[in-house]
Design an enzyme around this catalytic site. Structure first.
Site, PDB file in Angstrom:
ATOM      1  NE  ARG A  67       4.228   5.718 -15.291  1.00 51.74           N
ATOM      2  CZ  ARG A  67       3.196   5.048 -14.753  1.00 51.74           C
ATOM      3  NH1 ARG A  67       3.100   3.731 -14.944  1.00 51.74           N
ATOM      4  NH2 ARG A  67       2.290   5.674 -14.045  1.00 51.74           N
ATOM      5  N   GLY A 124      -1.907  -2.527 -10.190  1.00 52.02           N
ATOM      6  CA  GLY A 124      -3.201  -2.871  -9.619  1.00 52.02           C
ATOM      7  C   GLY A 124      -3.234  -2.980  -8.115  1.00 52.02           C
ATOM      8  CD  GLU A 165      -3.570   1.905  -5.065  1.00 48.03           C
ATOM      9  OE1 GLU A 165      -2.957   1.825  -3.978  1.00 48.03           O
ATOM     10  OE2 GLU A 165      -2.983   1.930  -6.155  1.00 48.03           O
ATOM     11  CG  ASN A 170      -0.303   0.667  -2.133  1.00 48.41           C
ATOM     12  OD1 ASN A 170      -0.021   1.021  -3.271  1.00 48.41           O
ATOM     13  ND2 ASN A 170      -1.472   0.114  -1.841  1.00 48.41           N
ATOM     14  CG  ASP A 212      -0.944   4.793  -1.708  1.00 52.48           C
ATOM     15  OD1 ASP A 212      -0.411   3.714  -2.005  1.00 52.48           O
ATOM     16  OD2 ASP A 212      -1.325   5.598  -2.574  1.00 52.48           O
ATOM     17  CG  ASN A 244       3.599   9.075  -8.036  1.00 55.93           C
ATOM     18  OD1 ASN A 244       3.462   8.286  -8.961  1.00 55.93           O
ATOM     19  ND2 ASN A 244       2.830   9.041  -6.951  1.00 55.93           N
ATOM     20  CB  ALA A 259      -1.857  10.081 -10.103  1.00 52.00           C
TER      21      ALA A 259
END
Length: 581
Positions: free
Chosen positions: A133, A193, A195, A277, A319, A413, A553
């Protein structure tokens, strides 16, 4: 990884180059840059993240004449998602690209000056495409993060490596995709990371050398550290209270990744980082609020201490994350406030000094998990039947499925919003979608996905998914909106010319009247725009730039929505525009 000999050689070379070059980027320049519009020195155009430029050479009266000046292709076969915001300084553009690449270009002509391509190992585990980004500028360095969780600092003039530091173990699921920010000489970064059961944190480093100064974990129970000039560490305090809001040992792999980076407000002296999350997604395994996940943290940049926190989604079961940017601004009553459009569908207005919740309201039109936010307690009014079911209540293999809105991809998002001090409005790239979601049993394994849930993204409306919305933070009202067939996934820019710029997955860079929402210009870039535009002044002309390249995503995780937009083509280019002479 420390490279002392290389650093010494590179710094010596840097000193030689600096003597002949213009002044290097300083903290004062970074803090004053947004007022002049001459350069773009930070992600967000200013460290407070407003994405506002006072430039008005291009305005509602003449924007229809805006035309491309040059375009540059990132080339190769690495055409995946391009979410980068360019930086501009001393006539150069510094722009990152997919697969941990960075280019230096002549900002007026697009001529390539140099390229650096980070060598990535096998087995990297980025969650949501191989994006980057953006970078940070400081001294004569351009600094960016990599998909294997490293930080790389290059000489702005030559592209030569000055220092490189490891953030964490990519084989444990750590990566990094965010643009760093500079706060009083410190380079502030987060980690990606969530997830994969990583532990979120914020780090501060000496921006000139890469030396670690302090770390602040974002999961309750983990110790933060300070580091001296020799790299020796001392404890910097435990975040929160162990097991107060987490059961058992789940906090040890608790997620709360700080994957979008942060903002910094020189008026408060605080950095603001959103946290992601909690892990795993199955909320029935982790009874409690699970601090400091799904929160905004205000961190003292001198010490790394959390001064206040606000949690948007306690015990998150969808999430919904909480990583979205906290954008500070001056209110009419003299308060310094911050706005945040959360993935959970609510917009929060919070006192930037104290963390007191001033206002909260929906910025999307369908929310099923809560009926509202209690302004006295700051907590959501949950809808109990809106939470995915507990697998152990049935056959132990799958919990009851629920329909939830927004989807886990969020009311908003990664795409950053903008705030205009002229109109006093926030410009939010919002999405209207939902999901079928259910919980499953899960156990942590290093380097493996740590979800404990299944899902399918669903559309809500036949005519649109995305909508750019002008939001009044005082009233909570949508002042105007521009609907879009595909989901919006790129950021927003607003200017003193009464304009708002944003891109669409269909490939258009658009401009609208900031007061009315009337679209007054658009240009087809050839691939989806999932990055934020920027503007600057050079040689008496105002330029606008945006990176084009569909990905991120949505095509990876988007279910029914991904199938709806599977006709969109990937790409990888920078487009630059100005008014013809």
């Amino acid at each position: 990884m420390r490279l002392p000999a290389l650093r010494a050689i590179a710094l010596a070379a840097l000193a030689g180059v600096s003597a002949a070059a213009t002044a290097t980027v300083s903290d004062q320049m970074i803090q004053n840059d947004a007022k002049s519009g001459k350069n773009v020195l930070s992600w967000g155009l200013s460290t407070d993240g407003q994405r506002y430029s006072p430039l008005k050479q291009v305005n509602t009266a003449n924007v229809a004449r805006l035309a491309p000046v040059w375009a540059f292709s990132f080339g190769g076969e690495k055409q995946r998602g391009q979410e980068s915001q360019p930086l501009i300084y001393n006539g150069k553009m510094f722009v990152t690209a997919s697969y941990s690449r960075i280019f230096a270009l002549d900002a007026a002509t697009g001529k390539k000056l140099w390229k650096y391509e980070h060598r990535l190992p096998e087995g990297i585990m980025p969650c949501c495409d191989v994006v980057n980004r953006g970078a940070a500028l400081y001294d004569n360095l351009v600094i960016f993060s990599t998909l294997d969780a490293q930080l790389v600092a290059l000489n702005q003039d030559t592209g030569e490596l000055v220092w490189k530091e490891k953030i964490d173990d990519y084989q444990a699921g750590y990566s990094n995709t965010a643009a760093p920010i500079i706060a009083n000489g410190l380079l502030l970064t987060g980690v990606s990371g969530g997830e994969f059961g990583v532990v979120g944190r914020v780090e501060a480093r000496d921006a000139k050398t890469g030396r670690l100064v302090w770390t602040r974990p974002t999961v309750e129970g983990h110790m933060g550290y300070r580091y001296d000039a020799n790299g020796n560490k001392t404890e910097n305090g435990i975040s929160g209270t162990t097991n107060q809001t987490w059961p058992g040992d789940l906090w040890k792999n608790g997620g709360a990744a700080t994957w979008l980076g942060g903002t910094f407000d020189a008026k408060t002296g605080l950095a603001y980082f959103g946290t992601g999350n909690p892990a795993p997604w199955n909320s029935h395994l982790r009874k409690g609020d699970n601090l400091f996940s799904c929160s905004t943290l205000a961190i003292d940049v001198k010490t790394g201490q959390i001064k206040w926190h606000y949690q948007g989604t306690p015990n998150d079961g969808w999430d919904f994350d909480g990583v979205n940017e906290f954008v500070t601004y001056d209110a009419a009553d003299g308060k310094r406030l911050g706005g945040k459009a959360d993935r959970n569908g609510f917009f929060y207005v919070i006192d930037a000094n104290s963390g007191h919740l001033e206002n909260a309201f929906p910025f999307v039109k369908k929310i099923t998990w809560a009926t509202g936010i209690d302004l006295k307690t700051g907590r959501p009014d949950f809808v109990p039947e809106g939470r995915p079911g507990d697998p152990t209540a049935g056959d132990g293999k799958k919990g009851a499925s629920v329909f939830s809105a927004p989807s886990f991809l969020g009311g908003k998002n990664q795409m950053p919003m903008a705030y205009s001090p002229d109109t006093k409005l926030f410009y939010v790239p919002a999405n209207e979608w939902g999901m079928e979601i259910w919980n499953e049993p899960i156990a942590y394994k290093k380097g493996a996905a740590y979800l404990g849930a299944g899902f399918t993204i669903k559309t809500l409306n036949d005519d649109y998914i995305g909508a750019l919305r002008a939001m009044d933070p005082k009233t909570g009202k949508i002042v105007w909106e521009v609907k879009n067939n595909a989901p919006l996934w790129g950021g927003v820019l607003t200017t003193g010319g009464n304009l708002v710029f944003w891109g669409t997955p269909e490939g258009y860079l658009k401009a609208a009247d900031a007061k009315t929402g009337k679209v007054v210009w658009e240009y087809q870039t050839g691939s989806g725009v999932v990055a934020p535009p920027v503007t600057w002044e050079q040689n008496g002309a105002q330029y606008i730039a945006v990176v084009s390249g569909w990905g991120g995503a949505v095509p990876l995780w988007g279910g029914d929505v991904a199938r709806k937009v599977n006709y969109l083509e990937q790409g990888g280019m920078v487009w630059v525009f100005k008014l013809p002479k």
